[in-house]
Design a protein around this motif. Structure first.
Motif, PDB file in Angstrom:
ATOM      1  N   ARG A  10       0.849  -1.187   0.000  1.00 26.62           N
ATOM      2  CA  ARG A  10       0.000   0.000   0.000  1.00 26.62           C
ATOM      3  C   ARG A  10       0.885   1.238   0.000  1.00 26.62           C
ATOM      4  O   ARG A  10       2.021   1.202   0.471  1.00 26.62           O
ATOM      5  CB  ARG A  10      -0.892  -0.009   1.247  1.00 26.62           C
ATOM      6  CG  ARG A  10      -1.803  -1.204   1.268  1.00 26.62           C
ATOM      7  CD  ARG A  10      -2.677  -1.260   2.505  1.00 26.62           C
ATOM      8  NE  ARG A  10      -3.069  -2.662   2.692  1.00 26.62           N
ATOM      9  CZ  ARG A  10      -3.229  -3.230   3.859  1.00 26.62           C
ATOM     10  NH1 ARG A  10      -3.066  -2.544   4.966  1.00 26.62           N
ATOM     11  NH2 ARG A  10      -3.561  -4.494   3.931  1.00 26.62           N
ATOM     12  N   ASP A  18       1.218  -6.292   1.310  1.00 25.62           N
ATOM     13  CA  ASP A  18       0.168  -7.293   1.114  1.00 25.62           C
ATOM     14  C   ASP A  18       0.806  -8.596   0.646  1.00 25.62           C
ATOM     15  O   ASP A  18       0.262  -9.669   0.854  1.00 25.62           O
ATOM     16  CB  ASP A  18      -0.857  -6.810   0.087  1.00 25.62           C
ATOM     17  CG  ASP A  18      -1.626  -5.599   0.594  1.00 25.62           C
ATOM     18  OD1 ASP A  18      -1.968  -5.578   1.794  1.00 25.62           O
ATOM     19  OD2 ASP A  18      -1.877  -4.681  -0.206  1.00 25.62           O
ATOM     20  N   SER A  93      -4.081  -1.060  -9.876  1.00 21.05           N
ATOM     21  CA  SER A  93      -5.306  -1.194  -9.082  1.00 21.05           C
ATOM     22  C   SER A  93      -5.365  -2.571  -8.467  1.00 21.05           C
ATOM     23  O   SER A  93      -5.152  -3.579  -9.158  1.00 21.05           O
ATOM     24  CB  SER A  93      -6.540  -0.978  -9.956  1.00 21.05           C
ATOM     25  OG  SER A  93      -6.591   0.362 -10.360  1.00 21.05           O
ATOM     26  N   GLY A  94      -5.642  -2.629  -7.174  1.00 20.92           N
ATOM     27  CA  GLY A  94      -5.794  -3.901  -6.478  1.00 20.92           C
ATOM     28  C   GLY A  94      -7.170  -4.487  -6.727  1.00 20.92           C
ATOM     29  O   GLY A  94      -8.042  -3.859  -7.339  1.00 20.92           O
ATOM     30  N   SER A  95      -7.397  -5.682  -6.256  1.00 22.25           N
ATOM     31  CA  SER A  95      -8.674  -6.365  -6.448  1.00 22.25           C
ATOM     32  C   SER A  95      -9.826  -5.618  -5.785  1.00 22.25           C
ATOM     33  O   SER A  95     -10.975  -5.736  -6.193  1.00 22.25           O
ATOM     34  CB  SER A  95      -8.596  -7.798  -5.914  1.00 22.25           C
ATOM     35  OG  SER A  95      -8.263  -7.772  -4.538  1.00 22.25           O
ATOM     36  N   ASP A  96      -9.509  -4.797  -4.778  1.00 21.76           N
ATOM     37  CA  ASP A  96     -10.545  -4.025  -4.096  1.00 21.76           C
ATOM     38  C   ASP A  96     -10.725  -2.632  -4.708  1.00 21.76           C
ATOM     39  O   ASP A  96     -11.459  -1.805  -4.188  1.00 21.76           O
ATOM     40  CB  ASP A  96     -10.228  -3.900  -2.613  1.00 21.76           C
ATOM     41  CG  ASP A  96      -8.870  -3.251  -2.359  1.00 21.76           C
ATOM     42  OD1 ASP A  96      -8.182  -2.860  -3.334  1.00 21.76           O
ATOM     43  OD2 ASP A  96      -8.492  -3.120  -1.183  1.00 21.76           O
ATOM     44  N   GLY A  97     -10.028  -2.384  -5.813  1.00 18.61           N
ATOM     45  CA  GLY A  97     -10.119  -1.094  -6.478  1.00 18.61           C
ATOM     46  C   GLY A  97      -9.170  -0.051  -5.931  1.00 18.61           C
ATOM     47  O   GLY A  97      -9.009   1.020  -6.509  1.00 18.61           O
ATOM     48  N   GLU A  98      -8.530  -0.355  -4.815  1.00 18.64           N
ATOM     49  CA  GLU A  98      -7.557   0.570  -4.224  1.00 18.64           C
ATOM     50  C   GLU A  98      -6.252   0.522  -5.010  1.00 18.64           C
ATOM     51  O   GLU A  98      -5.866  -0.513  -5.536  1.00 18.64           O
ATOM     52  CB  GLU A  98      -7.285   0.190  -2.767  1.00 18.64           C
ATOM     53  CG  GLU A  98      -8.446   0.401  -1.836  1.00 18.64           C
ATOM     54  CD  GLU A  98      -8.748   1.873  -1.620  1.00 18.64           C
ATOM     55  OE1 GLU A  98      -7.808   2.670  -1.448  1.00 18.64           O
ATOM     56  OE2 GLU A  98      -9.940   2.215  -1.637  1.00 18.64           O
ATOM     57  N   GLN A 100      -2.460   0.118  -5.503  1.00 20.14           N
ATOM     58  CA  GLN A 100      -1.386  -0.605  -4.830  1.00 20.14           C
ATOM     59  C   GLN A 100      -0.083  -0.361  -5.581  1.00 20.14           C
ATOM     60  O   GLN A 100      -0.088   0.026  -6.748  1.00 20.14           O
ATOM     61  CB  GLN A 100      -1.673  -2.104  -4.792  1.00 20.14           C
ATOM     62  CG  GLN A 100      -2.856  -2.466  -3.930  1.00 20.14           C
ATOM     63  CD  GLN A 100      -3.029  -3.973  -3.840  1.00 20.14           C
ATOM     64  OE1 GLN A 100      -2.967  -4.678  -4.835  1.00 20.14           O
ATOM     65  NE2 GLN A 100      -3.248  -4.453  -2.628  1.00 20.14           N
TER      66      GLN A 100
END
Length: 163
Positions: A10, A18, A93-98, A100
């Motif tokens: 992050r 992560d 973009s991470g799997s949660d949309g955040e 990374q």
């Protein structure tokens, strides 16, 4: 095994991991699990204090420009040594949309040591060293080479033409 470490983290002040590969053990002496979600320690805690602000600045500047970053900095190892590392990374973009950060970190301590020793040898022998990158016409000179050519160190125009 991959030399160095591959990571996904992050963009926070701790560089909260992560994922980080087993190669981190060679770089800092701690297992990957220690860094996942800051379980035992943060990745920021193993970055040399004198390098932390620069690492943060380089990454922030690259993120603002939507670019990849590359930088060298120092990491503390559990055995008390300091390792010079090269890092290259980018945002995704991470799997949660955040957003990374993903990248890799490799140990360049041996190269740094070799460059230092070469510099000492060149100064001791009073040798000039230059390099010419023909496609770009760019030249690089050490201070002794400038002086041998009759220039003040750093005064060369920086461009060479082939005849």
């Amino acid at each position: 095994a991959t030399p160095g470490a591959i990571y996904r983290c992050r963009h926070d002040s701790d560089w909260t991991m992560d994922f980080i590969s087993e190669g981190v053990v060679d770089l800092v002496g701690y297992p990957p699990a220690d860094f996942i979600a800051n379980a035992v320690r943060t990745f920021a805690s193993v970055i040399h204090p004198d390098d932390r602000a620069r690492v943060e600045r380089v990454v922030a500047d690259a993120l603002a420009a939507g670019a990849t970053w590359e930088l060298e900095y120092r990491l503390h190892h559990t055995d008390g040594s300091t390792h010079w590392v090269f890092e290259r990374g980018h945002a995704c973009s991470g799997s949660d949309g955040e957003s990374q950060l993903v990248g890799f970190i490799v140990d360049v301590s041996a190269q740094r040591e070799a460059e230092f020793r070469l510099g000492v040898a060149l100064r001791a022998a009073n040798l000039g060293l230059w390099d010419w990158h023909i496609p770009s016409g760019r030249g690089a000179f050490n201070d002794t080479a400038f002086t041998m050519l009759g220039y003040e160190p750093g005064a060369w125009p920086g461009r060479l033409e082939s005849g």
